[in-house]
Design a protein around this motif. Structure first.
Motif, PDB file in Angstrom:
ATOM      1  N   LEU A 128       2.166   7.257  -2.984  1.00 10.86           N
ATOM      2  CA  LEU A 128       2.956   6.093  -3.377  1.00 10.86           C
ATOM      3  C   LEU A 128       3.439   6.249  -4.808  1.00 10.86           C
ATOM      4  N   ALA A 129       4.747   6.381  -4.954  1.00  8.40           N
ATOM      5  CA  ALA A 129       5.373   6.292  -6.278  1.00  8.40           C
ATOM      6  C   ALA A 129       5.889   4.885  -6.507  1.00  8.40           C
ATOM      7  N   GLY A 130       6.057   4.146  -5.410  1.00  9.80           N
ATOM      8  CA  GLY A 130       6.506   2.766  -5.426  1.00  9.80           C
ATOM      9  C   GLY A 130       6.357   2.210  -4.027  1.00  9.80           C
ATOM     10  N   GLY A 131       6.856   1.018  -3.819  1.00 10.81           N
ATOM     11  CA  GLY A 131       6.775   0.428  -2.497  1.00 10.81           C
ATOM     12  C   GLY A 131       5.402  -0.118  -2.170  1.00 10.81           C
ATOM     13  N   THR A 132       5.200  -0.453  -0.901  1.00 14.91           N
ATOM     14  CA  THR A 132       3.973  -1.099  -0.451  1.00 14.91           C
ATOM     15  C   THR A 132       3.475  -0.447   0.833  1.00 14.91           C
ATOM     16  N   LEU A 133       2.219  -0.053   0.831  1.00 12.91           N
ATOM     17  CA  LEU A 133       1.548   0.460   2.022  1.00 12.91           C
ATOM     18  C   LEU A 133       0.431  -0.512   2.377  1.00 12.91           C
ATOM     19  N   THR A 134       0.484  -1.054   3.599  1.00 15.83           N
ATOM     20  CA  THR A 134      -0.522  -1.988   4.073  1.00 15.83           C
ATOM     21  C   THR A 134      -1.228  -1.394   5.281  1.00 15.83           C
ATOM     22  N   ILE A 135      -2.555  -1.337   5.219  1.00 13.33           N
ATOM     23  CA  ILE A 135      -3.345  -0.810   6.325  1.00 13.33           C
ATOM     24  C   ILE A 135      -4.149  -1.951   6.922  1.00 13.33           C
ATOM     25  N   ASN A 136      -3.739  -2.393   8.107  1.00 13.23           N
ATOM     26  CA  ASN A 136      -4.454  -3.450   8.815  1.00 13.23           C
ATOM     27  C   ASN A 136      -5.314  -2.898   9.945  1.00 13.23           C
ATOM     28  N   GLY A 137      -5.056  -1.675  10.327  1.00 12.94           N
ATOM     29  CA  GLY A 137      -5.779  -1.019  11.405  1.00 12.94           C
ATOM     30  C   GLY A 137      -5.412   0.449  11.415  1.00 12.94           C
ATOM     31  N   GLY A 138      -5.882   1.159  12.423  1.00 13.92           N
ATOM     32  CA  GLY A 138      -5.590   2.580  12.470  1.00 13.92           C
ATOM     33  C   GLY A 138      -6.412   3.354  11.468  1.00 13.92           C
ATOM     34  N   SER A 139      -6.033   4.616  11.231  1.00  8.88           N
ATOM     35  CA  SER A 139      -6.843   5.449  10.353  1.00  8.88           C
ATOM     36  C   SER A 139      -5.999   6.452   9.586  1.00  8.88           C
ATOM     37  N   ILE A 140      -6.443   6.714   8.351  1.00  6.48           N
ATOM     38  CA  ILE A 140      -5.961   7.837   7.551  1.00  6.48           C
ATOM     39  C   ILE A 140      -7.138   8.797   7.488  1.00  6.48           C
ATOM     40  N   TYR A 141      -7.049   9.895   8.229  1.00  4.77           N
ATOM     41  CA  TYR A 141      -8.242  10.672   8.582  1.00  4.77           C
ATOM     42  C   TYR A 141      -8.004  12.171   8.424  1.00  4.77           C
ATOM     43  N   ALA A 142      -8.963  12.841   7.779  1.00  3.55           N
ATOM     44  CA  ALA A 142      -9.007  14.308   7.750  1.00  3.55           C
ATOM     45  C   ALA A 142      -7.765  14.946   7.140  1.00  3.55           C
ATOM     46  N   ASN A 143      -7.207  14.307   6.106  1.00  2.33           N
ATOM     47  CA  ASN A 143      -6.101  14.891   5.357  1.00  2.33           C
ATOM     48  C   ASN A 143      -6.653  15.645   4.149  1.00  2.33           C
ATOM     49  N   THR A 144      -5.868  16.575   3.612  1.00  2.00           N
ATOM     50  CA  THR A 144      -6.316  17.374   2.473  1.00  2.00           C
ATOM     51  C   THR A 144      -5.250  17.440   1.387  1.00  2.00           C
ATOM     52  N   ALA A 145      -5.729  17.552   0.129  1.00  2.00           N
ATOM     53  CA  ALA A 145      -4.861  17.688  -1.041  1.00  2.00           C
ATOM     54  C   ALA A 145      -5.719  18.089  -2.226  1.00  2.00           C
ATOM     55  N   ASP A 146      -5.078  18.462  -3.329  1.00  2.00           N
ATOM     56  CA  ASP A 146      -5.827  18.677  -4.566  1.00  2.00           C
ATOM     57  C   ASP A 146      -6.409  17.352  -5.047  1.00  2.00           C
ATOM     58  N   ASN A 147      -5.569  16.324  -5.115  1.00  2.00           N
ATOM     59  CA  ASN A 147      -5.980  14.993  -5.562  1.00  2.00           C
ATOM     60  C   ASN A 147      -5.479  13.937  -4.579  1.00  2.00           C
ATOM     61  N   GLY A 148      -6.325  12.951  -4.299  1.00  2.00           N
ATOM     62  CA  GLY A 148      -5.914  11.873  -3.407  1.00  2.00           C
ATOM     63  C   GLY A 148      -5.644  12.357  -2.001  1.00  2.00           C
ATOM     64  N   ALA A 149      -6.672  12.891  -1.357  1.00  2.00           N
ATOM     65  CA  ALA A 149      -6.474  13.455  -0.022  1.00  2.00           C
ATOM     66  C   ALA A 149      -6.056  12.392   0.987  1.00  2.00           C
ATOM     67  N   GLY A 150      -6.671  11.204   0.919  1.00  2.00           N
ATOM     68  CA  GLY A 150      -6.242  10.108   1.781  1.00  2.00           C
ATOM     69  C   GLY A 150      -4.956   9.490   1.272  1.00  2.00           C
ATOM     70  N   ALA A 151      -4.966   9.052   0.018  1.00  2.00           N
ATOM     71  CA  ALA A 151      -3.788   8.435  -0.590  1.00  2.00           C
ATOM     72  C   ALA A 151      -3.800   8.671  -2.091  1.00  2.00           C
ATOM     73  N   TYR A 152      -2.634   8.923  -2.663  1.00  2.00           N
ATOM     74  CA  TYR A 152      -2.447   9.096  -4.103  1.00  2.00           C
ATOM     75  C   TYR A 152      -1.470   8.029  -4.565  1.00  2.00           C
ATOM     76  N   LEU A 153      -1.879   7.242  -5.561  1.00  2.00           N
ATOM     77  CA  LEU A 153      -1.028   6.176  -6.084  1.00  2.00           C
ATOM     78  C   LEU A 153      -0.596   6.496  -7.504  1.00  2.00           C
ATOM     79  N   ALA A 154       0.711   6.691  -7.687  1.00  2.00           N
ATOM     80  CA  ALA A 154       1.302   6.770  -9.020  1.00  2.00           C
ATOM     81  C   ALA A 154       1.962   5.445  -9.369  1.00  2.00           C
ATOM     82  N   GLY A 155       2.190   4.626  -8.344  1.00  2.00           N
ATOM     83  CA  GLY A 155       2.782   3.307  -8.486  1.00  2.00           C
ATOM     84  C   GLY A 155       2.663   2.592  -7.160  1.00  2.00           C
ATOM     85  N   GLY A 156       3.288   1.435  -7.077  1.00  2.00           N
ATOM     86  CA  GLY A 156       3.255   0.696  -5.823  1.00  2.00           C
ATOM     87  C   GLY A 156       1.912   0.034  -5.559  1.00  2.00           C
ATOM     88  N   THR A 157       1.758  -0.477  -4.343  1.00  2.00           N
ATOM     89  CA  THR A 157       0.551  -1.205  -3.959  1.00  2.00           C
ATOM     90  C   THR A 157       0.073  -0.746  -2.591  1.00  2.00           C
TER      91      THR A 157
END
Length: 211
Positions: A128-157
């Motif tokens: 997220l560099a901006g905008g809005t991500l809302t998680i009411n259900g489902g899954s963010i699962y088994a992702n990979t990255a150097d930083n913020g494997a599930g989610a990386y926030l530089a901005g937004g909500t």
């Protein structure tokens, strides 16, 4: 798209689909696979033009194995609204935002999975560099990255009121989430079983975490 496959596409923005107005729905057995963007949005680029904006809805099917050379391996949101109610966004790759990248607009996840996506730098599942991500259900699962494997926030909500951010793996910091800015609000759901050198659940460098 309730059946059939969009595959082998190549573009600068939106390897399979580019939209700034109208609506596009993936359901049932629809597949968007193996497309490439030389910049952003390996499968889908969703933006807006003036007062018009696009709407993408995923009720089933898969968006898999797409690549963006820069941002948003599966989906790049520059505006508009995206809804993931079912299906899988999986095994997509990008430098930032292996699964999804938001510079604006809204992404609402009520079901389905953002799974096994890879960012070579930040935000395996979502960036997220901006905008809005809302998680009411489902899954963010088994992702990979150097930083913020599930989610990386530089901005937004990012608001998590249900679902799970789990089993993501960061080689450096922030297995579940990395905050370099923006706001993470957790009112429900689970952030569990994530891995990182520091901050397996969440790593705060800036921004705000509210629980």
């Amino acid at each position: 798209l309730s059946g059939g496959t969009i595959t082998g596409g190549a573009a600068i923005l939106g390897g399979a689909v580019y939209m700034t107005a109208g609506s596009f729905t993936v359901s049932d057995n629809g597949i968007i696979k193996g497309n490439k963007a030389t910049e952003n949005g390996g499968a889908i680029y969703l933006g807006k033009t003036g007062e018009y904006k696009g709407t993408f809805t995923m009720n089933g099917g898969t968006i898999e194995s797409n690549n963006a050379t820069k941002l948003g391996g599966a989906i790049y949101l520059d505006g508009g609204d995206a809804f993931v109610n079912g299906g899988e966004i999986k095994t997509n790759t990008a430098v930032d935002g292996g699964g999804t990248y938001l510079s604006g607009g809204t992404l609402t996840v009520t079901g389905g999975s953002i799974i096994e996506n890879v960012a070579s730098t930040n935000g395996g599942g979502a960036y997220l560099a901006g905008g809005t991500l809302t998680i009411n259900g489902g899954s963010i699962y088994a992702n990979t990255a150097d930083n913020g494997a599930g989610a990386y926030l530089a901005g937004g909500t990012l608001t998590a009121s249900g679902g799970s951010i789990s089993s993501n793996s960061a080689s450096i910091n922030g297995g579940g989430a990395y905050l370099a800015g923006g706001e993470l609000i957790v009112s429900g759901g689970d952030i569990k079983s994530n891995k990182a050198t520091d901050g397996a659940g969440a790593y705060l460098n800036a921004g705000a975490l509210k629980m």
